[in-house]
Design an enzyme around this catalytic site. Structure first.
Site, PDB file in Angstrom:
ATOM      1  N   LYS A 169      45.510  41.258  49.501  1.00 14.47           N
ATOM      2  CA  LYS A 169      44.781  42.406  51.192  1.00 14.47           C
ATOM      3  C   LYS A 169      43.202  41.440  51.208  1.00 14.47           C
ATOM      4  O   LYS A 169      43.174  42.102  50.359  1.00 14.47           O
ATOM      5  CB  LYS A 169      44.723  43.548  50.817  1.00 14.47           C
ATOM      6  CG  LYS A 169      44.741  44.695  52.199  1.00 14.47           C
ATOM      7  CD  LYS A 169      43.924  45.039  52.615  1.00 14.47           C
ATOM      8  CE  LYS A 169      42.111  45.071  52.269  1.00 14.47           C
ATOM      9  NZ  LYS A 169      41.050  44.411  53.354  1.00 14.47           N
ATOM     10  N   GLU A 244      36.137  43.770  39.751  1.00 12.03           N
ATOM     11  CA  GLU A 244      34.750  43.223  39.532  1.00 12.03           C
ATOM     12  C   GLU A 244      34.046  43.626  40.430  1.00 12.03           C
ATOM     13  O   GLU A 244      34.511  43.202  41.967  1.00 12.03           O
ATOM     14  CB  GLU A 244      35.301  41.410  40.138  1.00 12.03           C
ATOM     15  CG  GLU A 244      36.353  40.589  39.292  1.00 12.03           C
ATOM     16  CD  GLU A 244      35.423  39.847  37.865  1.00 12.03           C
ATOM     17  OE1 GLU A 244      34.051  41.244  37.267  1.00 12.03           O
ATOM     18  OE2 GLU A 244      36.153  39.606  37.168  1.00 12.03           O
ATOM     19  N   CYS A 278      27.700  38.773  44.332  1.00 15.34           N
ATOM     20  CA  CYS A 278      27.641  39.994  43.116  1.00 15.34           C
ATOM     21  C   CYS A 278      26.751  39.824  41.785  1.00 15.34           C
ATOM     22  O   CYS A 278      26.407  40.469  41.609  1.00 15.34           O
ATOM     23  CB  CYS A 278      28.760  40.327  42.714  1.00 15.34           C
ATOM     24  SG  CYS A 278      29.498  38.394  42.278  1.00 15.34           S
ATOM     25  N   GLU A 378      22.014  47.671  44.518  1.00 15.07           N
ATOM     26  CA  GLU A 378      22.227  46.700  45.082  1.00 15.07           C
ATOM     27  C   GLU A 378      22.225  45.950  46.145  1.00 15.07           C
ATOM     28  O   GLU A 378      23.379  46.849  47.818  1.00 15.07           O
ATOM     29  CB  GLU A 378      24.050  46.517  44.820  1.00 15.07           C
ATOM     30  CG  GLU A 378      24.388  44.992  44.905  1.00 15.07           C
ATOM     31  CD  GLU A 378      25.766  44.685  44.959  1.00 15.07           C
ATOM     32  OE1 GLU A 378      26.902  45.005  45.249  1.00 15.07           O
ATOM     33  OE2 GLU A 378      26.336  43.569  43.909  1.00 15.07           O
TER      34      GLU A 378
HETATM   35  P1  NAD Z   1      34.548  46.723  49.645  1.00 10.61           P
HETATM   36  O1  NAD Z   1      34.434  47.809  48.721  1.00 10.61           O
HETATM   37  O2  NAD Z   1      33.805  47.294  51.147  1.00 10.61           O
HETATM   38  O3  NAD Z   1      35.505  45.526  50.229  1.00 10.61           O
HETATM   39  C1  NAD Z   1      36.242  45.273  49.796  1.00 10.61           C
HETATM   40  C2  NAD Z   1      37.771  45.473  49.339  1.00 10.61           C
HETATM   41  O4  NAD Z   1      38.635  46.777  49.135  1.00 10.61           O
HETATM   42  C3  NAD Z   1      38.315  44.637  51.591  1.00 10.61           C
HETATM   43  O5  NAD Z   1      39.203  44.007  51.482  1.00 10.61           O
HETATM   44  C4  NAD Z   1      38.307  45.694  51.694  1.00 10.61           C
HETATM   45  O6  NAD Z   1      39.173  46.316  53.011  1.00 10.61           O
HETATM   46  C5  NAD Z   1      39.012  46.802  50.682  1.00 10.61           C
HETATM   47  N1  NAD Z   1      38.811  48.390  50.823  1.00 10.61           N
HETATM   48  C6  NAD Z   1      38.303  48.801  51.179  1.00 10.61           C
HETATM   49  N2  NAD Z   1      38.265  50.729  50.776  1.00 10.61           N
HETATM   50  C7  NAD Z   1      39.169  49.935  50.296  1.00 10.61           C
HETATM   51  C8  NAD Z   1      40.133  51.416  49.607  1.00 10.61           C
HETATM   52  N3  NAD Z   1      39.944  52.595  49.585  1.00 10.61           N
HETATM   53  N4  NAD Z   1      41.693  51.084  48.858  1.00 10.61           N
HETATM   54  C9  NAD Z   1      41.851  49.511  48.562  1.00 10.61           C
HETATM   55  N5  NAD Z   1      41.161  48.813  49.394  1.00 10.61           N
HETATM   56  C10 NAD Z   1      39.804  48.820  50.404  1.00 10.61           C
HETATM   57  O7  NAD Z   1      33.268  45.280  49.502  1.00 10.61           O
HETATM   58  P2  NAD Z   1      32.426  44.096  51.190  1.00 10.61           P
HETATM   59  O8  NAD Z   1      31.994  44.776  51.160  1.00 10.61           O
HETATM   60  O9  NAD Z   1      33.509  43.798  51.360  1.00 10.61           O
HETATM   61  O10 NAD Z   1      32.153  43.078  49.201  1.00 10.61           O
HETATM   62  C11 NAD Z   1      30.745  43.979  49.136  1.00 10.61           C
HETATM   63  C12 NAD Z   1      30.486  43.930  48.006  1.00 10.61           C
HETATM   64  O11 NAD Z   1      31.797  43.475  46.588  1.00 10.61           O
HETATM   65  C13 NAD Z   1      29.577  43.878  47.351  1.00 10.61           C
HETATM   66  O12 NAD Z   1      29.422  45.421  46.471  1.00 10.61           O
HETATM   67  C14 NAD Z   1      29.787  42.705  45.650  1.00 10.61           C
HETATM   68  O13 NAD Z   1      28.384  42.851  45.240  1.00 10.61           O
HETATM   69  C15 NAD Z   1      31.009  43.033  45.825  1.00 10.61           C
HETATM   70  N6  NAD Z   1      31.596  41.636  45.014  1.00 10.61           N
HETATM   71  C16 NAD Z   1      31.406  41.612  43.737  1.00 10.61           C
HETATM   72  C17 NAD Z   1      32.356  40.536  43.291  1.00 10.61           C
HETATM   73  C18 NAD Z   1      32.387  41.085  41.276  1.00 10.61           C
HETATM   74  O14 NAD Z   1      32.966  39.074  41.265  1.00 10.61           O
HETATM   75  N7  NAD Z   1      32.151  41.324  40.592  1.00 10.61           N
HETATM   76  C19 NAD Z   1      32.553  39.131  44.187  1.00 10.61           C
HETATM   77  C20 NAD Z   1      32.084  39.223  45.185  1.00 10.61           C
HETATM   78  C21 NAD Z   1      31.814  40.902  45.715  1.00 10.61           C
END
Ligand code: NAD
Length: 471
Positions: A169, A244, A278, A378
């Site tokens: 997804k 992650e 991140c 963050e």
């Molecule tokens: P997000 O958590 O909003 O979304 C990530 C994914 O999760 C998307 O596909 C989203 O649709 C899905 N999602 C949202 N709510 C959900 C739920 N309740 N259940 C299951 N899936 C759900 O994050 P974002 O805004 O897309 O990305 C930015 C964030 O990601 C930042 O906080 C960043 O630090 C983190 N990030 C971490 C890493 C790492 O490797 N540690 C890498 C890249 C980004």
């Protein structure tokens, strides 16, 4: 205009049950460039059923079969390099340095998984027992927008190497990139159902995957908030998780650092991926004794960073991915000022010469203390803090005084001392006088930065359970 009307289930592009249309934007113009028809919970269920049906056969394939499949995936994804490059500029606003990496990394990460799989020991001996690494089952792979194709390919390659099947997804905001990757993976000719890709919302498709009793493993990259929700859902079925999540990484500049080397590394660490990383090193810790000198050099360097059109070769910081991200960055710059931090470069609003798009001004604050929101939360944009420390012990204490623990950078003249400092930092990865990443090493976070590790043998093992057989 791009119109993406299908999802990928059981080896076929199919029209989803979901009917919602989601607008796709070019962040450099803030204009709509297309629409994607989103999957819904029913599509999520169908994808899980297809992956479940494919699991038995795929889990019994030999290492050679899996390597051959991954090699086909590698070739197919590499062949779409130019399409991916165009998509990451148009849909994500990645500037040249980043877009080149985002277009080549998806194939590279599959190659890295092949190397790890070749060396992977599925069977070992522990005393009288034979220990067999056994694939968990259907893996739910949930990915964010800041490196769409790379996360899809990395997670999928590790899951398939382990013998799992997958339901992916991706973020709804990256549908162009996802479409290209899906077409490439389809061309790799894997058995139907082994992987399925359903772009939809997190609170529908994402929730369906993380709550489903037939999903044995979730590998998620995204925000810490969503990671907690997934962990709570996973508890119900003891679904295994790799998370992650976010970071607030320190760049610790030691007293004996060479300012000419330290400043460019600190800036690059902080502003990589336009600050939407991140691992971004957003807290720059400098010795009190050299504070003024570093403030001046860092301010000059940040002020010189070009933020604007991602197609311009001089651009280092591209637009934020969405209006929401743009607002978030503006809000944190205002918060920094309200908290009493002193701004050395940047500020609210758009950089001179830009309009319409979600462009931000790379911003540097000083006189920041580690309890301020801009030092603790963050931001996920190009906003950096300078925090002064009195001595090495205090520097380490500040570096570790954070909810996060994903990455850190230590910069110093005496590399032995820098390494000793690195050993005392609580983070999944500590870089010493370098920004070079090692894809063979495990990647993941301490504390709120996540659970588990990706990459190499650690990444493959995360999709498996050890089984001891005694006779
Ligand atoms: P997000 O958590 O909003 O979304 C990530 C994914 O999760 C998307 O596909 C989203 O649709 C899905 N999602 C949202 N709510 C959900 C739920 N309740 N259940 C299951 N899936 C759900 O994050 P974002 O805004 O897309 O990305 C930015 C964030 O990601 C930042 O906080 C960043 O630090 C983190 N990030 C971490 C890493 C790492 O490797 N540690 C890498 C890249 C980004």
């Amino acid at each position: 205009m791009h119109h993406i009307e299908q999802v990928y289930i059981n080896g076929e592009f199919v029209t989803p049950h979901g009917t919602e249309r989601f607008d796709l934007y070019n962040p450099a113009t803030a204009r709509v460039i297309g629409q994607v028809r989103l999957a819904d919970a029913v599509d999520g269920e169908r994808a899980i059923a297809a992956a479940s049906a494919a699991f038995s056969a795929w889990s019994q394939t030999t290492k050679q079969t899996r390597i051959a499949a991954l090699q086909r995936m590698h070739a197919a994804v590499a062949a779409r390099h130019d399409d991916l490059l165009a998509a990451v500029v148009e849909e994500y606003g990645a500037p040249a340095s980043r877009s080149a990496w985002m277009a080549s990394y998806p194939a590279e990460v599959i190659a890295q998984a092949i190397e790890a799989l070749e060396a992977f020991e599925f069977t070992t001996v522990a005393g009288a027992a034979t220990v067999e690494m056994t694939p968990l089952g259907v893996a739910g792979l949930i990915t964010p927008w800041n490196s769409d194709a790379g996360f899809i390919c990395g997670k999928l390659a590790a899951a398939l190497a382990a013998g799992c099947t997958a339901v992916i997804k991706p973020s709804e905001m990256s549908a162009l990139q996802t479409q290209i990757v899906t077409e490439a993976l389809h061309a790799a000719d894997l058995p139907p159902g082994v992987f399925n890709i359903v772009t939809g919302r997190g609170d529908t498709v994402g929730e369906t995957i993380s709550r489903h009793p037939h999903v044995a493993k979730i590998s998620f990259t995204g925000s810490t908030r969503t990671g907690k929700a997934i962990l709570r859902n996973a508890a119900e079925n003891f679904t295994r998780v790799t998370l992650e999540l976010g970071g607030k990484s320190p760049t610790l500049i030691l007293e004996d650092a060479d300012i000419r080397q330290a400043v460019p590394l600190a800036i690059q660490a902080g502003l990589m991926n336009s600050g939407q990383a991140c691992v971004a090193g957003t807290r720059i810790l400098v010795p009190q004794s050299r504070k003024a000198e570093f403030e001046q050099a860092l301010a000059q360097a940040v002020a010189a960073v070009v933020s604007g059109d991602p197609r311009d070769a001089k651009t280092v910081v591209g637009p934020m991915v969405s209006e929401r991200q743009w607002q978030r960055v503006q809000g944190y710059i205002q918060k920094g000022l309200a908290e009493g931090a002193r701004m050395l470069a940047g500020g609210v609003g758009r950089p001179e010469g830009t309009r319409d798009g979600w462009f931000v001004r790379p911003t540097l604050f000083t006189d920041v203390h580690n309890q301020m929101a801009i030092a603790r939360e963050e931001i996920f944009g190009p906003v950096l803090c300078v925090i002064a420390y009195r001595d090495e012990a205090e520097a380490i204490a500040i570096a570790n005084d954070t909810d996060y623990g994903l990455s850190a950078l230590v910069l110093g003249g005496d590399s032995g001392r820098a390494r000793r400092v690195a050993q005392q930092i609580h983070a999944g990865r500590v870089l010493v006088n370098t920004l070079t990443h090692e894809p063979k090493a495990p990647f993941g976070g301490f504390k709120h930065s996540g659970v588990g590790r990706e990459m190499g043998a650690w990444g493959i093992s995360a999709f498996m359970e050890p089984k001891s057989i005694l006779s």
